[in-house]
Design a protein around this motif. Structure first.
Motif, PDB file in Angstrom:
ATOM      1  N   ASP A 282       0.822  -1.216   0.000  1.00 16.39           N
ATOM      2  CA  ASP A 282       0.000   0.000   0.000  1.00 16.39           C
ATOM      3  C   ASP A 282       0.857   1.267   0.000  1.00 16.39           C
ATOM      4  O   ASP A 282       0.379   2.326  -0.373  1.00 16.39           O
ATOM      5  CB  ASP A 282      -1.050  -0.001   1.121  1.00 16.39           C
ATOM      6  CG  ASP A 282      -0.435  -0.190   2.494  1.00 16.39           C
ATOM      7  OD1 ASP A 282       0.800  -0.224   2.589  1.00 16.39           O
ATOM      8  OD2 ASP A 282      -1.200  -0.319   3.467  1.00 16.39           O
ATOM      9  N   LEU A 283       2.146   1.142   0.383  1.00 21.52           N
ATOM     10  CA  LEU A 283       3.021   2.308   0.269  1.00 21.52           C
ATOM     11  C   LEU A 283       3.197   2.692  -1.198  1.00 21.52           C
ATOM     12  O   LEU A 283       3.191   3.867  -1.558  1.00 21.52           O
ATOM     13  CB  LEU A 283       4.386   2.016   0.885  1.00 21.52           C
ATOM     14  CG  LEU A 283       4.418   1.821   2.394  1.00 21.52           C
ATOM     15  CD1 LEU A 283       5.852   1.691   2.870  1.00 21.52           C
ATOM     16  CD2 LEU A 283       3.742   2.972   3.101  1.00 21.52           C
TER      17      LEU A 283
ATOM     18  N   GLU B  13       1.071   1.964  -3.561  1.00 25.90           N
ATOM     19  CA  GLU B  13      -0.222   2.455  -4.049  1.00 25.90           C
ATOM     20  C   GLU B  13      -0.405   3.913  -3.647  1.00 25.90           C
ATOM     21  O   GLU B  13      -0.829   4.746  -4.452  1.00 25.90           O
ATOM     22  CB  GLU B  13      -1.353   1.588  -3.492  1.00 25.90           C
ATOM     23  CG  GLU B  13      -1.317   0.181  -4.052  1.00 25.90           C
ATOM     24  CD  GLU B  13      -2.485  -0.669  -3.589  1.00 25.90           C
ATOM     25  OE1 GLU B  13      -3.107  -0.318  -2.570  1.00 25.90           O
ATOM     26  OE2 GLU B  13      -2.765  -1.680  -4.251  1.00 25.90           O
ATOM     27  N   ALA B  14      -0.071   4.213  -2.392  1.00 26.82           N
ATOM     28  CA  ALA B  14      -0.180   5.599  -1.927  1.00 26.82           C
ATOM     29  C   ALA B  14       0.715   6.501  -2.781  1.00 26.82           C
ATOM     30  O   ALA B  14       0.308   7.587  -3.187  1.00 26.82           O
ATOM     31  CB  ALA B  14       0.212   5.699  -0.459  1.00 26.82           C
ATOM     32  N   ALA B  15       1.923   6.018  -3.071  1.00 26.18           N
ATOM     33  CA  ALA B  15       2.855   6.820  -3.858  1.00 26.18           C
ATOM     34  C   ALA B  15       2.345   7.015  -5.285  1.00 26.18           C
ATOM     35  O   ALA B  15       2.483   8.094  -5.862  1.00 26.18           O
ATOM     36  CB  ALA B  15       4.229   6.162  -3.873  1.00 26.18           C
TER      37      ALA B  15
ATOM     38  N   GLN C  53      10.590   7.342  -9.199  1.00 24.76           N
ATOM     39  CA  GLN C  53      10.403   8.038  -7.920  1.00 24.76           C
ATOM     40  C   GLN C  53       9.977   7.066  -6.823  1.00 24.76           C
ATOM     41  O   GLN C  53      10.356   7.212  -5.670  1.00 24.76           O
ATOM     42  CB  GLN C  53       9.366   9.149  -8.075  1.00 24.76           C
ATOM     43  CG  GLN C  53       9.912  10.368  -8.805  1.00 24.76           C
ATOM     44  CD  GLN C  53       8.829  11.353  -9.172  1.00 24.76           C
ATOM     45  OE1 GLN C  53       7.707  10.954  -9.515  1.00 24.76           O
ATOM     46  NE2 GLN C  53       9.134  12.631  -9.123  1.00 24.76           N
TER      47      GLN C  53
ATOM     48  N   ASN D  50      12.231   6.811  -3.597  1.00 23.14           N
ATOM     49  CA  ASN D  50      11.597   7.343  -2.380  1.00 23.14           C
ATOM     50  C   ASN D  50      11.056   6.269  -1.445  1.00 23.14           C
ATOM     51  O   ASN D  50      10.815   6.541  -0.282  1.00 23.14           O
ATOM     52  CB  ASN D  50      10.463   8.296  -2.747  1.00 23.14           C
ATOM     53  CG  ASN D  50      10.974   9.608  -3.272  1.00 23.14           C
ATOM     54  OD1 ASN D  50      11.478  10.426  -2.526  1.00 23.14           O
ATOM     55  ND2 ASN D  50      10.895   9.786  -4.576  1.00 23.14           N
ATOM     56  N   ILE D  51      10.806   5.070  -1.968  1.00 23.09           N
ATOM     57  CA  ILE D  51      10.251   4.024  -1.104  1.00 23.09           C
ATOM     58  C   ILE D  51      11.163   2.805  -1.038  1.00 23.09           C
ATOM     59  O   ILE D  51      11.645   2.444   0.030  1.00 23.09           O
ATOM     60  CB  ILE D  51       8.847   3.630  -1.573  1.00 23.09           C
ATOM     61  CG1 ILE D  51       7.934   4.840  -1.412  1.00 23.09           C
ATOM     62  CG2 ILE D  51       8.305   2.457  -0.761  1.00 23.09           C
ATOM     63  CD1 ILE D  51       6.580   4.651  -1.967  1.00 23.09           C
TER      64      ILE D  51
ATOM     65  N   PRO E  66      14.966   3.612   0.483  1.00 25.15           N
ATOM     66  CA  PRO E  66      15.008   3.877   1.930  1.00 25.15           C
ATOM     67  C   PRO E  66      14.503   2.707   2.776  1.00 25.15           C
ATOM     68  O   PRO E  66      15.021   2.456   3.848  1.00 25.15           O
ATOM     69  CB  PRO E  66      14.104   5.099   2.111  1.00 25.15           C
ATOM     70  CG  PRO E  66      13.712   5.562   0.773  1.00 25.15           C
ATOM     71  CD  PRO E  66      14.160   4.605  -0.249  1.00 25.15           C
ATOM     72  N   MET E  67      13.508   1.976   2.260  1.00 19.65           N
ATOM     73  CA  MET E  67      12.984   0.864   3.052  1.00 19.65           C
ATOM     74  C   MET E  67      13.970  -0.307   3.066  1.00 19.65           C
ATOM     75  O   MET E  67      13.888  -1.179   3.916  1.00 19.65           O
ATOM     76  CB  MET E  67      11.635   0.391   2.501  1.00 19.65           C
ATOM     77  CG  MET E  67      10.527   1.424   2.543  1.00 19.65           C
ATOM     78  SD  MET E  67       9.922   1.801   4.201  1.00 19.65           S
ATOM     79  CE  MET E  67       8.963   0.351   4.550  1.00 19.65           C
TER      80      MET E  67
ATOM     81  N   ARG F  69      21.807   6.757   9.756  1.00 23.11           N
ATOM     82  CA  ARG F  69      20.490   7.362   9.532  1.00 23.11           C
ATOM     83  C   ARG F  69      20.626   8.842   9.231  1.00 23.11           C
ATOM     84  O   ARG F  69      21.233   9.573  10.013  1.00 23.11           O
ATOM     85  CB  ARG F  69      19.615   7.212  10.779  1.00 23.11           C
ATOM     86  CG  ARG F  69      19.030   5.862  10.908  1.00 23.11           C
ATOM     87  CD  ARG F  69      18.073   5.816  12.077  1.00 23.11           C
ATOM     88  NE  ARG F  69      17.417   4.528  12.063  1.00 23.11           N
ATOM     89  CZ  ARG F  69      16.397   4.242  11.307  1.00 23.11           C
ATOM     90  NH1 ARG F  69      15.888   5.157  10.523  1.00 23.11           N
ATOM     91  NH2 ARG F  69      15.855   3.050  11.331  1.00 23.11           N
TER      92      ARG F  69
ATOM     93  N   GLU G 162      19.458  11.942   9.893  1.00 19.18           N
ATOM     94  CA  GLU G 162      18.468  12.592  10.772  1.00 19.18           C
ATOM     95  C   GLU G 162      18.544  14.099  10.607  1.00 19.18           C
ATOM     96  O   GLU G 162      19.606  14.650  10.475  1.00 19.18           O
ATOM     97  CB  GLU G 162      18.728  12.225  12.240  1.00 19.18           C
ATOM     98  CG  GLU G 162      18.481  10.768  12.576  1.00 19.18           C
ATOM     99  CD  GLU G 162      17.003  10.372  12.513  1.00 19.18           C
ATOM    100  OE1 GLU G 162      16.145  11.262  12.309  1.00 19.18           O
ATOM    101  OE2 GLU G 162      16.705   9.173  12.653  1.00 19.18           O
TER     102      GLU G 162
END
Lengths: 310, 352
Positions: free
Chosen positions: A206-207, A209-211, A220, A224-225, A228-229, A308, A310
């Motif tokens: 769903d990440l 799908e949201a994207a 992208q 972006n997903i 990083p994941m 990380r 931050e």
């Protein structure tokens, strides 16, 4: 009441045993003993013995005398001119192969994550380079690298990519190093790919799908997903692989054993050459121990790069 | 702002699984449309086809007058709120909310002002630097809403956005969503299995079952004039009582009651539908009367429910909590004849 009577009836030896089970700390240490024994015998003892050897002039069959840092001084002064070559080669070998294994492994994982026929079979087959006993596969590679009689140059010449007779793979310094790297990448990439594939598959769909609804293109979504994941998996794989490649021995030993002219000399090979065929086990131990602080630096570097943001 | 039209839309996942079957539905600009039905009724699939996350097997979906069947999600300019919220776990609240704008190449200052504005509305101002895992369920839900709001999309698609919240927060968020709809003046399409959410929020409700649209109407009409037994039973809690009756002319006869129907239905058999709240405590001479043998009673403070039998038929009645009743009592209740429903037992369609 009932329980009190029952406890009196239990045999004294049984009561003692129950008491040990009930006390967490002593029981914990008790259960640790087998593991500590195994680690002690197979890790700690050889490590400490290696350190001891490195500060002696031991030879095979003769536990020598304490000579302080004499062996290290030999390396440091670069007495036979090979030490710095070996250090530089080790870094080059690890650095270049890691970059390729990382990139190719990621591409392979992304491809394998697509739906296509015989997907399970291809995924399993991908691990073959990792499963075949290394001496077998490296011997096969050595044969394939033969300049006159073997398949790689035959293909290169017949597809007119290079002129006859083709490169002398293992006999020319730069070519030999490239050959070593190619074989290491061939063997190491599946490990990266399988680890990345596992990492990709646990990213919630769903990440994506949201994207997609948010307007992200495929690229992208990847940057972006997916990337990083994958960071935790990436970190573990990169660390493990760096350590294993840094101390790699089998491939370089079978293919070139440091030749030609020490141009593919690595610390692991050099340590072996001094220690076993050369008989100077003390010096060999000292050379391989040099890997330890260097590796610590490399690992710290990798951890720093992947910290990380931050 | 946009209208949305489904024209004979069908979705098949395989040859024999049809998720949505010939759905035709038009949603007006700025309308709050609720798709409601039990799980597996195709309501989420209908929404996902509109978002572009599922292919359409047959038919057309239009946003305004443009057919979007082949249009990728990024070009549809709709925003979606997922049941799981689907927040990007590695990004801060700010970055989560700004993501859609960033993907569309908005300027930094525009992103900043839009996110800040949405954060203010949703009371997330203090949380912009946090990661999703540092938020409570309600806060995450608001971030998911915020991510949709900052996009200023043509339509909001919400897929069970309240189902992961606890009961209190759900009621509160329900009201906030309605306020937000009024303020934004954008089309909302809201999927839920909860008939209370549907009744309270929807300008109109579309009730679905097994991929088939049953009825589309404003909440009051759905409640007052359900087109079939399914809709009648699904909307309203506790659910409508159904009593099989035999009919001769105006007279309907069940196992434990007999009454005169307001008009002759012209069928020999039927199913009477009486909502639990449509029984009358005071019985007058010409009302239809039932004699309810009480088996279980529930006192909820504002309401009292009597579960019992009339003849051999099970029945639920809502009565005044002040009424003193105990188990095994026989209670005489009148029937509000104006709220009576009759269904055809074969087709389950409403006769009246």
């Amino acid at each position: 009441m009932g329980t009190a009577i029952k406890a009196d009836a239990v045999a004294p030896w049984h009561r003692r045993r129950v008491r040990i089970y009930d006390r967490e700390a002593p029981l914990g240490y008790l259960l640790l003993v087998p593991t500590l024994l195994i680690l002690g015998i197979f890790l700690l003892y050889p490590f400490l013995f290696g350190i001891w050897l490195s500060i002696t002039d031991s030879e095979l069959g003769n536990l020598g005398n304490f000579i302080g840092l004499g062996n290290y001084r030999f390396e440091w002064r670069n007495t036979d001119g090979v030490f710095y070559t070996a250090v530089a080669n080790t870094f080059l070998y690890t650095g270049v192969t890691t970059v390729f294994k990382l990139a190719l492994g990621l591409v392979m994982a992304l491809l394998l994550n697509q739906a296509f026929p015989f997907r399970r079979f291809v995924r399993a087959a991908l691990l073959l380079p990792y499963i075949i006993p290394t001496v077998l596969s490296y011997e096969a590679w050595r044969w394939m690298f033969d300049p006159t009689f073997s398949v790689i140059n035959w293909l290169l010449v017949n597809t007119h990519l290079v002129a006859y007779p083709g490169p002398n793979w293992l006999g020319v310094p730069a070519n030999a190093m490239a050959a070593l790297m190619i074989v290491n990448v061939w063997r190491g990439t599946p490990f990266y790919a399988i680890a990345f594939l596992a990492g990709i598959q646990v990213i919630p769909l769903d990440l994506y799908e949201a994207a997609r609804v948010d307007g992200a293109t495929r690229w992208q979504q990847f940057t972006n997903i997916t990337l990083p994941m994958l960071r935790p998996v990436l970190l573990v794989v990169l660390l493990l692989s760096t350590i294993l490649t840094f101390a790699d021995f089998q491939g370089p030993f079978v293919l070139t054993n440091g030749a030609p002219y020490n141009s593919t000399q690595l610390l692991s090979i050099w340590a072996y050459q001094w220690g076993i065929p050369g008989g100077a086990i003390g010096l060999g131990a000292a050379i391989s121990l040099v890997l330890f602080p260097l590796l610590t630096l490399v690992v710290a570097g990798v951890l720093f790069m992947l910290r990380r943001p931050e | 702002m946009a209208s949305v039209t489904y024209e004979h839309v069908t979705k098949k996942f395989s040859a024999d699984t049809t998720a949505v079957d010939d759905l035709s539905l038009s949603i007006k600009d700025t309308e709050f449309m609720v798709l409601v039905g039990p799980s597996g009724c195709g309501k989420s699939t209908a929404l996902r086809m509109l978002a572009g996350l599922e292919d359409i097997t047959a038919g057309q979906i239009k946003i305004d007058d443009q057919v979007v069947n082949e249009m990728p999600p990024r070009d549809r300019d709709v925003a979606m709120v997922f049941q799981s919220y689907a927040l990007y776990p590695h990004m801060t609240v700010f970055d989560n909310m700004a993501f859609g704008l960033k993907m569309r190449g908005s300027s930094r200052t525009e992103m900043d002002s839009r996110v800040k504005e949405a954060a203010r509305i949703l009371r997330l101002d203090q949380l912009l630097a946090r990661k999703p895992r540092q938020l409570s369920g309600g806060q995450r839900q608001r971030v998911a809403l915020g991510r949709a709001i900052v996009r200023q999309p043509r339509a909001f698609l919400l897929d069970e956005p309240l189902s992961n919240l606890d009961a209190m927060l759900r009621v509160q968020t329900r009201i906030e969503l309605q306020k937000m709809h009024q303020r934004l003046g954008t089309t909302f399409i809201y999927v839920t299995h909860d008939q209370v959410e549907a009744m309270t929020m929807g300008d109109r409700i579309a009730v679905m079952k097994d991929g088939v649209l049953q009825q589309v109407a404003p909440p009051r009409e759905i409640y007052d004039e359900p087109v079939n037994m399914y809709v009648a039973g699904f909307i309203g809690s506790p659910r409508m009582n159904f009593l099989p009756v035999t009919i001769t002319d105006h007279q309907a006869k069940a196992s434990g009651l007999e009454l005169k129907l307001p008009k002759a239905p012209g069928v020999a058999r039927g199913i009477l539908g009486i909502r639990p709240e449509h029984f009358l405590p005071n019985v007058s001479a010409d009302d239809a009367v039932i004699d309810l043998k009480v088996e279980v009673l529930e006192v909820l403070g504002a309401d009292q429910y009597l579960y019992g039998k009339v003849g051999s038929d099970e029945l639920i009645a809502r009565v005044d909590p002040q009424l003193k009743v105990s188990v095994d009592d026989h209670v005489r209740l009148g029937i509000n004849m104006r709220r009576l429903h009759l269904f055809d037992p074969e087709t389950e369609q409403a006769v009246f």
